[in-house]
Design a protein around this motif. Structure first.
Motif, PDB file in Angstrom:
ATOM      1  N   PHE A 197       0.840  -1.194   0.000  1.00 27.53           N
ATOM      2  CA  PHE A 197       0.000   0.000   0.000  1.00 27.53           C
ATOM      3  C   PHE A 197       0.880   1.252   0.000  1.00 27.53           C
ATOM      4  CE2 PHE A 197      -4.199   1.734   1.550  1.00 27.53           C
ATOM      5  CZ  PHE A 197      -3.798   3.018   1.855  1.00 27.53           C
ATOM      6  N   PHE A 204       3.930   6.270  -6.685  1.00 27.37           N
ATOM      7  CA  PHE A 204       2.972   7.146  -7.372  1.00 27.37           C
ATOM      8  C   PHE A 204       3.395   8.598  -7.227  1.00 27.37           C
ATOM      9  CE2 PHE A 204      -0.674   9.973  -7.045  1.00 27.37           C
ATOM     10  CZ  PHE A 204      -1.244   9.797  -8.285  1.00 27.37           C
TER      11      PHE A 204
ATOM     12  N   PRO B 141      -5.176   1.839  -1.936  1.00 35.67           N
ATOM     13  CA  PRO B 141      -4.479   3.094  -1.703  1.00 35.67           C
ATOM     14  C   PRO B 141      -5.259   4.245  -2.343  1.00 35.67           C
ATOM     15  CG  PRO B 141      -2.964   1.421  -2.527  1.00 35.67           C
ATOM     16  CD  PRO B 141      -4.341   0.865  -2.657  1.00 35.67           C
ATOM     17  N   ASN B 142      -5.094   5.448  -1.803  1.00 39.79           N
ATOM     18  CA  ASN B 142      -5.882   6.574  -2.296  1.00 39.79           C
ATOM     19  C   ASN B 142      -5.742   6.789  -3.784  1.00 39.79           C
ATOM     20  OD1 ASN B 142      -5.237   6.885   0.559  1.00 39.79           O
ATOM     21  ND2 ASN B 142      -6.544   8.668   0.388  1.00 39.79           N
ATOM     22  N   PHE B 143      -4.534   6.574  -4.302  1.00 36.81           N
ATOM     23  CA  PHE B 143      -4.373   6.878  -5.737  1.00 36.81           C
ATOM     24  C   PHE B 143      -5.122   5.865  -6.594  1.00 36.81           C
ATOM     25  CE2 PHE B 143      -0.811   4.016  -4.998  1.00 36.81           C
ATOM     26  CZ  PHE B 143      -0.746   3.257  -6.160  1.00 36.81           C
ATOM     27  N   VAL B 144      -5.249   4.633  -6.112  1.00 37.40           N
ATOM     28  CA  VAL B 144      -5.992   3.620  -6.865  1.00 37.40           C
ATOM     29  C   VAL B 144      -7.485   3.959  -6.859  1.00 37.40           C
ATOM     30  CG1 VAL B 144      -6.703   1.220  -6.893  1.00 37.40           C
ATOM     31  CG2 VAL B 144      -4.324   1.801  -6.438  1.00 37.40           C
ATOM     32  N   LEU B 147      -8.149   7.186  -8.809  1.00 38.41           N
ATOM     33  CA  LEU B 147      -8.077   6.984 -10.258  1.00 38.41           C
ATOM     34  C   LEU B 147      -9.340   6.300 -10.756  1.00 38.41           C
ATOM     35  CD1 LEU B 147      -5.705   7.120 -12.585  1.00 38.41           C
ATOM     36  CD2 LEU B 147      -6.106   4.661 -12.507  1.00 38.41           C
ATOM     37  N   LEU B 258      -2.777  13.557  -6.543  1.00 40.22           N
ATOM     38  CA  LEU B 258      -3.563  12.947  -7.612  1.00 40.22           C
ATOM     39  C   LEU B 258      -4.516  13.958  -8.243  1.00 40.22           C
ATOM     40  CD1 LEU B 258      -4.668  10.427  -9.138  1.00 40.22           C
ATOM     41  CD2 LEU B 258      -6.246  10.116  -7.253  1.00 40.22           C
TER      42      LEU B 258
END
Ligand SMILES: Nc1ncnc2c1ncn2[C@@H]1O[C@H](COP(=O)(O)OP(=O)(O)OP(=O)(O)O)[C@@H](O)[C@H]1O
Ligand code: SF4
Ligand SMILES: [Mg+2]
Lengths: 257, 312, 326
Positions: A197, A204, B141-144, B147, B258
């Protein structure tokens, strides 16, 4: 039980895909092509990225780094956390009080932000990330082990003292570790989930393993810019992260129950 | 209540000082000097030493820390090496943005976790749904998650404008449509962890004897749940809110990055990438200190909400 | 006299295990009926089934007819949950075995006393407060105003149990079920609370189902006794008759096992040998036979005893009661 089985199936699938990635696709993950940002078709199931590389191949190969980082970080966390937790739980008293304070404080700290700061200084190699994430997640392991060790110690001391007075000093440490093994195993899986995670979030943000080696978080970052041209570029690695974390989470939370 | 809050906050200050000092020391000395951060991995030892000397980083860490703190208390956080802007000026306008998103996400997650798990009607349907959402929140995760939401709501369905930020001054509707997805994304993890904690406590309270005594009065299931079970299950939720504050900050960093939101989190990432040490240090200190304070506040709230502690 | 409550063949099981078997009894208005028996005989289970609070894991068969304050009579086992709620706390109230754990820790006593009233008889806040004060005085709480604004943990055990009684009485129920209301308390407080209950019964004319282990107490306050063993009523009758001439060997055993403080002649305490059987593995025939001194092989371990009248209003469940008397 079912939770655990679902987790296991997901983990096995991801591991299989990562291990046999070269056999599962016809393209190398770093091999560029002439078709940029091609949408999915029969040749490239997930299309190609901005450099013409096969997205599927990159997603499959990207699992390797993620798994290594996750398992490695969990290992580091256990190497620090298990002895610390056992010690605090076994000693009790003042040692335990201080150790608990420190653990709670560390757990409250923003792990991702710390990892970001440290990675910025040390540079993002796989080994560094493993060490950093292990370092950030050990307090959770320690706190859990401490709680269990404490409970078992209380129960054992009563029993051992009744059975054979002085032997308690020896019996207790010998018995605690096997008794907490289940909890440690569960927490190991949860730490793998947390490490993947967090490390994917790091990459990212641009602090992942340096390109061109495939790395899920970084792929999502690039895919974000091309979401309307080839959505699979961002969605496929996203799904990979989600499935992997979910697998380890289900395994860990199912084992504890 | 206010007295308790004040006392616990005062007690938190030493903790905050220790933690910030540790952070300062690790950034400035233990892991690598500020110069190493600024020059990057390829710098030679000599160039690092030179830069350290020029910027005063060769002094003892305690001196540097006191120096920094002294300036900070007077409202001076130094100047950015990159933009040469004052750090205070760079940080201040971004603070409300992060606070707004963070607080909204926190409130949304807390309310959703409590309400979804306290409902008594159609429980057989709602509970599994609440669990599913919680697992999604904890594992993605937040970015997943972000998105996915962007792809679904902005690209495919085109219900919402794409990423970016729109200030209040552009009108409420515009602001709201831009803030919706970030807040949803950020609240997911919190919702998940709160659900786990609250649900376990709720079920434990539901088995306690006084719940049966309350049912014997003739209250309906809803009344029992909302008046007795739910309020009694709130205490550990407060602690968890404090404990997962750090996770919220991490989530905010990823979410802002993001959605390209001009908050503290995205500034931190940009500064780290551009090796802008004073800004990184300032934000790191602010974040760590707020986490410690938030924890203490949660502690105090816990005490204030618990009659057994409150009376004494 | 009118029966406030009457059960017919009340049978209760948890899963595959039957815990209560074909229980039939009734309680008249104004009557105090004691339910006695060893731990695990099923007393609390019966009480909770009357309240409809056994939870989903229990299966309840038979019938429970209640005559309500408004004159109607209904079978509690067939009523929908919504109508049961109107009865709970209103026509039927219960004091629980554990006074320490039966109050919500986060509300003040005042709010908890008026809760049932507010549900069943909505009235303005000021009237609720007056009523709460009156209730606290009626259970002899020393300082009712202070008690109203106290939290449960600030009260002593005796005070909490008084508050529980005040809550149970708040809607003037037709039947009060008191499940060991005093076992958790010390002897002086116990005596005060019993006095209080007796007085309240006289004032309000409600019926009471009194569950206890304490046979001395039963003799003091009960009009009638129901003796339970392994989920069955094995003997029932007027208190004087049952105490004066217990017909079932189990009842007689209970009497002998009771410590008597001020007995004129020293009496030996003889505990009943053996243990209460596990409801999942009840002995065949008379469930008491493995522990019974009068048990007759070939008879007591095969035939199930049915209730028989041995005197007017006095019933006994024993295959050999005639022989034992003689
Ligand atoms: N919810 C339940 N699930 C399964 N079995 C239960 C449940 N409640 C009670 N029992 C069983 O029913 C039997 C009777 O229990 P009950 O509590 O009614 O006894 P009791 O006579 O009130 O005892 P005591 O004097 O100790 O209060 C016991 O064997 C108990 O194990
Ligand atoms: S039926 Fe037989 S075993 Fe049962 S009580 Fe009577 S004599 Fe004893
Ligand atoms: Mg009982």
């Amino acid at each position: 039980m079912t939770r655990r089985a679902c987790g296991l199936v997901l983990i096995l699938a991801v591991t299989f895909a990562a291990l046999f990635a070269p056999l599962l696709t016809a393209y190398a993950p770093t091999q560029t092509g002439v078709f940029f940002l091609a949408p999915p078709d029969a040749a490239h199931w997930f299309g190609t990225d901005d450099l013409g590389r096969d997205v599927l191949s990159r997603v499959l190969h990207g699992g390797r780094a993620s798994l290594v980082i996750g398992v490695g970080a969990a290992f580091v966390a256990c190497v620090i956390g298990v002895p610390a937790g056992l010690l605090a739980g076994y000693c009790g008293g003042r040692v335990d009080l201080w150790a608990t304070q420190v653990m709670n404080l560390c757990i409250a700290l923003p792990g991702l932000v710390l990892a970001l700061l440290i990675t910025a200084v040390t540079g993002p190699s796989v080994l560094n990330i493993v060490l950093i994430l292990g370092f950030v997640s050990w307090p959770r392991v320690a706190r859990l082990v401490r709680g269990q060790a404490f409970l078992i110690r209380e129960a054992l001391f009563v029993e051992a003292a009744r059975a054979a007075g002085a032997d308690a000093v020896w019996i207790v440490p010998m018995h605690i570790l096997p008794n907490v093994a289940g909890v440690i195993a569960a927490q190991f899986a949860l730490t793998v989930a947390y490490a993947i995670f967090t490390s994917s979030s790091l990459s990212f943000l641009g602090l992942g393993i340096p390109p061109p080696s495939p790395d899920w978080g970084g792929m999502v970052r690039t895919g974000l810019d091309y979401l309307s041209i080839n959505p699979a570029m961002g969605l496929a690695p996203s799904a990979a992260v989600g499935i992997t974390v979910l697998g380890f989470y289900l395994l860990g939370s199912g084992t504890r129950g | 209540m206010l007295a308790i809050l004040a006392r616990r906050l005062v007690w938190a200050i030493p903790g905050g000082i220790v933690i910030t000092a540790l952070l300062f020391a690790s950034l400035a000395g233990l892991i690598g000097s500020p110069a190493a951060l600024m020059l990057g991995r390829d710098a030679t030892a000599q160039s690092i030493a030179e830069l350290n000397a020029r910027l005063g980083f060769d002094r003892p860490i305690a001196t540097q820390y006191l120096d920094w703190m002294g300036h900070a208390l007077r409202g001076d956080l130094g100047r950015s090496y990159v933009t040469h802007q004052s750090v205070v000026e760079a940080v201040l306008p971004r603070l409300p943005v992060t606070l707004e998103i963070g607080l909204l996400a926190l409130v949304l997650a807390t309310i959703a976790a409590i309400v979804l798990n306290s409902l008594t009607g159609a429980r057989a349907l709602i509970r599994p749904l609440a669990t599913l959402l919680a697992v999604i929140g904890i594992t993605l995760p937040n970015f997943v998650l972000g998105l996915g939401l962007i792809y679904l709501l902005c690209v495919t369905l085109e219900w919402l404008p794409s990423v970016g930020w729109s200030a209040w001054s552009n009108g409420v509707p515009d602001h709201a449509t831009h803030i919706l997805l970030p807040v949803l994304t950020l609240s997911a993890y919190y919702y998940g962890s709160l659900t786990l904690v609250f649900r376990a406590e709720y079920d434990a309270v539901a088995r306690r004897l006084f719940i049966r005594a309350v049912k014997a009065k003739g209250l309906s299931d809803q009344q029992v749940s909302w008046r007795h079970t739910m309020p009694n299950a709130l205490l550990p939720v407060i602690t968890t809110i404090g404990l997962s504050m750090g996770q919220l900050v991490g989530g905010a960093v990823v979410t802002e990055s993001l959605f390209s939101i001009p908050g503290i989190g995205s500034l931190l990432v940009d500064s780290i990438l551009s090796r802008d040490y004073p800004v990184v240090l300032a934000i790191g200190m602010i974040v760590v200190f707020s986490v410690v304070i938030a924890n203490a506040a949660a502690d105090a709230l816990y005490a204030a909400a618990n009659p057994q502690v409150r009376i004494r | 006299m009118v029966d406030v409550i009457a059960t017919q063949h009340l049978t209760i099981g948890f899963g595959a295990t039957r815990v209560v078997h074909r229980l039939s009894f009734s309680i008249a208005a104004g009557e105090v009926v004691a339910l006695v028996g060893e731990s695990g005989s099923g007393k609390s289970t019966v009480a909770l089934s009357l309240m409809g609070l056994l939870g989903r894991s229990a299966s309840v068969e038979g019938s429970i007819h209640l005559s309500r304050k408004n004159g109607e009579t209904c079978d509690l086992l067939t009523l929908p949950e919504r109508r049961l709620r109107a009865i709970r706390g209103n026509d039927l109230a219960m004091i629980f075995q554990e006074p320490m754990a039966s109050l919500d820790p986060i509300y003040r006593i005042g709010a908890q006393i008026t809760e049932a009233l507010a549900v069943h008889r909505p009235m303005p806040q000021a009237a609720l407060r007056t009523e709460a004060l009156r209730l606290l005085r009626s259970v002899a709480i020393a300082n009712p105003e202070a008690c109203l604004s106290a939290y449960p943990h600030q009260l002593s055990g005796g005070q909490r149990q008084r508050v529980m009684i005040a809550i149970a009485l708040s809607c003037q129920p037709r039947l009060l079920i008191a499940d060991e209301p005093t076992t958790a308390l010390d002897a002086t407080i116990q005596a005060q609370i019993i006095d209080q209950l007796r007085q309240l019964r006289a004032e309000t004319g409600m019926a009471v189902l009194f569950i206890t282990h304490d046979l001395g107490l039963v003799r003091e306050i009960a009009d009638r006794v129901l003796v339970m063993y392994a989920g069955r009523i094995v003997e029932s009758g007027p208190t004087e008759a049952v105490f004066g001439a217990p017909r079932m060997p189990y009842t007689a055993g209970l009497m002998r096992s009771r410590p008597r403080l001020f007995a004129e002649t020293p009496v030996r305490i003889e505990p009943i040998p053996g243990n209460v059987p596990n409801p999942a593995h009840l002995p065949p025939g008379c469930a008491f036979h493995p522990r019974c001194a009068h048990s007759q092989p070939g008879r007591c371990d095969s035939g199930t005893p049915e209730p028989e009248a041995c005197a007017p209003g006095h019933q006994v469940c024993c295959l050999r009661w005639r022989e034992i008397v003689a």
